[in-house]
Design a protein around this motif. Structure first.
Motif, PDB file in Angstrom:
ATOM      1  N   HIS A  55       0.354  -1.485  -0.078  1.00 37.17           N
ATOM      2  CA  HIS A  55       0.105  -0.373   0.212  1.00 37.17           C
ATOM      3  C   HIS A  55       0.845   0.697  -0.203  1.00 37.17           C
ATOM      4  CE1 HIS A  55      -3.733   2.711   1.074  1.00 37.17           C
ATOM      5  NE2 HIS A  55      -3.148   2.533   1.441  1.00 37.17           N
ATOM      6  N   LYS A  56       0.566   2.221  -0.985  1.00 39.59           N
ATOM      7  CA  LYS A  56       1.554   3.773  -1.086  1.00 39.59           C
ATOM      8  C   LYS A  56       0.268   3.932  -1.684  1.00 39.59           C
ATOM      9  CE  LYS A  56       5.341   5.982  -1.083  1.00 39.59           C
ATOM     10  NZ  LYS A  56       5.828   6.560   0.161  1.00 39.59           N
ATOM     11  N   GLU A  57       0.630   5.508  -0.613  1.00 36.28           N
ATOM     12  CA  GLU A  57      -0.118   6.634  -0.503  1.00 36.28           C
ATOM     13  C   GLU A  57       1.026   8.074  -0.943  1.00 36.28           C
ATOM     14  OE1 GLU A  57      -2.477   7.678   2.179  1.00 36.28           O
ATOM     15  OE2 GLU A  57      -3.433   5.658   3.010  1.00 36.28           O
ATOM     16  N   TYR A  58       0.304   7.965  -2.786  1.00 36.21           N
ATOM     17  CA  TYR A  58       1.468  10.141  -2.582  1.00 36.21           C
ATOM     18  C   TYR A  58       0.209  11.132  -2.162  1.00 36.21           C
ATOM     19  CZ  TYR A  58       4.127   6.301  -5.195  1.00 36.21           C
ATOM     20  OH  TYR A  58       5.067   5.414  -5.870  1.00 36.21           O
ATOM     21  N   LYS A  59       0.982  12.194  -1.483  1.00 35.29           N
ATOM     22  CA  LYS A  59      -0.204  12.490  -1.502  1.00 35.29           C
ATOM     23  C   LYS A  59       0.832  13.759   0.104  1.00 35.29           C
ATOM     24  CE  LYS A  59      -1.418  10.893   3.849  1.00 35.29           C
ATOM     25  NZ  LYS A  59      -2.970  10.190   4.356  1.00 35.29           N
ATOM     26  N   ASN A  60       0.035  14.343  -0.095  1.00 39.65           N
ATOM     27  CA  ASN A  60       1.290  15.683   1.020  1.00 39.65           C
ATOM     28  C   ASN A  60       0.917  15.272   2.332  1.00 39.65           C
ATOM     29  OD1 ASN A  60       1.883  18.102   2.147  1.00 39.65           O
ATOM     30  ND2 ASN A  60       0.359  19.731   1.368  1.00 39.65           N
ATOM     31  N   THR A  61       2.179  15.066   2.818  1.00 40.13           N
ATOM     32  CA  THR A  61       2.155  14.816   4.352  1.00 40.13           C
ATOM     33  C   THR A  61       2.934  15.842   5.686  1.00 40.13           C
ATOM     34  OG1 THR A  61       3.740  13.345   4.414  1.00 40.13           O
ATOM     35  CG2 THR A  61       1.638  13.109   4.279  1.00 40.13           C
ATOM     36  N   GLU A  62       2.648  15.942   6.659  1.00 42.71           N
ATOM     37  CA  GLU A  62       3.875  17.020   7.007  1.00 42.71           C
ATOM     38  C   GLU A  62       5.789  16.472   7.098  1.00 42.71           C
ATOM     39  OE1 GLU A  62       3.726  15.919  11.604  1.00 42.71           O
ATOM     40  OE2 GLU A  62       1.770  17.049  11.320  1.00 42.71           O
ATOM     41  N   ASP A  63       5.948  14.691   6.286  1.00 46.62           N
ATOM     42  CA  ASP A  63       7.095  14.597   6.063  1.00 46.62           C
ATOM     43  C   ASP A  63       7.435  15.044   4.318  1.00 46.62           C
ATOM     44  OD1 ASP A  63       7.456  13.616   8.198  1.00 46.62           O
ATOM     45  OD2 ASP A  63       6.487  11.408   7.708  1.00 46.62           O
ATOM     46  N   GLY A  64       6.882  15.787   3.689  1.00 48.33           N
ATOM     47  CA  GLY A  64       6.907  15.739   2.493  1.00 48.33           C
ATOM     48  C   GLY A  64       5.475  16.578   1.687  1.00 48.33           C
ATOM     49  N   ASP A  65       5.714  16.162   0.309  1.00 50.68           N
ATOM     50  CA  ASP A  65       4.408  16.680  -0.452  1.00 50.68           C
ATOM     51  C   ASP A  65       5.008  15.269  -1.357  1.00 50.68           C
ATOM     52  OD1 ASP A  65       2.032  17.547  -1.664  1.00 50.68           O
ATOM     53  OD2 ASP A  65       3.159  18.898  -2.254  1.00 50.68           O
TER      54      ASP A  65
END
Length: 279
Positions: free
Chosen positions: A70-80
């Protein structure tokens, strides 16, 4: 001394055997790579499962998971990790895709031989690039309005392009979601349109309510007028009947019924019996 040497030899042999075997866990496939010799490097890569025996000096074993990733490519605190793609009319759309995939066990050796990367590294490299290219190629076929109107078709097209790019490499797509986000200008336009439609519906409902209330008032006034007219007609008919029944004989009869028998004290003229002032 011999016993000591034997014991040392057994210990060395034990550690050698222990370090030269590995267990490939369930849901994984092992990739054994020869590090030395004529077939060193990526030229001699084989898949293995279960207990694996190898020479730790000349051979190395890598594990690849074959269960769903499972992989999500989203904007998080760790990076966009989300993507920005452009339609053919230049409008920008943001996507935060979610990918569920697995590795074809039969192609694990060729994946390692070609990329020499672990799955997390491939997710940030080859897979991320393939996903971006799929969105870029699909988005460029639509204008902004066409994309919004045909979003379901767009999603199918993106997945088709992605599958054609990575399945041949040994990656199996089980689920893919784009999480397409409209530009702020389109969101504002949609909100304004929805507000206008809502305002129009509200105004129409108010007109219908006012019309219904006016009809109620008219019906009430008509009902009151008809009631008054009916009462007036009844009163007129009653008066008419009274007038028709008040004959001279009836009036004289009513006078006689009300007379108490006393004669008036009015003086008679010339001895006549005529009475005056009787009512």
């Amino acid at each position: 001394m011999k016993r000591i040497l034997v014991i040392v030899g057994v210990v060395v042999l034990f550690f050698a055997m222990f370090s030269s075997c590995d267990v490939i866990n369930a849901g994984h496939v092992g990739v054994k790579v020869d590090m030395y010799g004529s077939g060193k490097g990526v030229q001699n890569v084989t898949a293995c499962t279960g207990w694996v025996f190898y020479n730790p000096i000349t051979t190395k074993v890598y594990e690849f998971p074959t269960y769903i990733q499972h992989k999500e490519y989203k904007n998080t605190e760790d990076g966009d990790n989300s993507f920005t793609v452009n339609t053919k009319d230049g409008s920008e759309f943001r996507v935060s895709p979610i990918l569920n995939y697995s590795v074809n066990p039969d192609k694990a050796p060729s994946i390692f031989a070609k990329y020499r990367r672990t799955l997390p590294e491939l997710e940030e490299g080859f897979l991320k690039t393939a996903i971006y290219d799929a969105f870029r190629l699909a988005t460029n076929k639509y204008s902004a309005e066409e994309l919004i109107s045909n979003r379901a078709v767009f999603e199918v097209e993106v997945r088709r392009i992605l599958v054609s790019q990575i399945e041949k490499e040994g990656f199996i797509v089980s689920q893919f979601t784009s999480n397409l986000e409209y530009p702020a200008s389109f969101k504002n336009a949609i909100n304004a349109k929805n507000n206008a439609v809502q305002a129009a519906l509200t105004a129409e409902n108010q007109v219908q309510t006012a019309t219904a209330q006016a009809k109620i008032k008219v019906a009430t006034a008509q009902g009151n007028a008809e009631a008054l007219l009916t009462n007036a007609r009844a009163e007129a008919e009653s008066n008419k009947l009274r007038q028709q029944t008040l004959t001279p004989m009836l009036l004289q009869q009513k006078w006689i019924e009300k007379w108490n028998g006393a004669l008036p004290s009015t003086q008679l003229a010339s001895g006549a019996n005529t009475m005056y002032g009787l009512k």
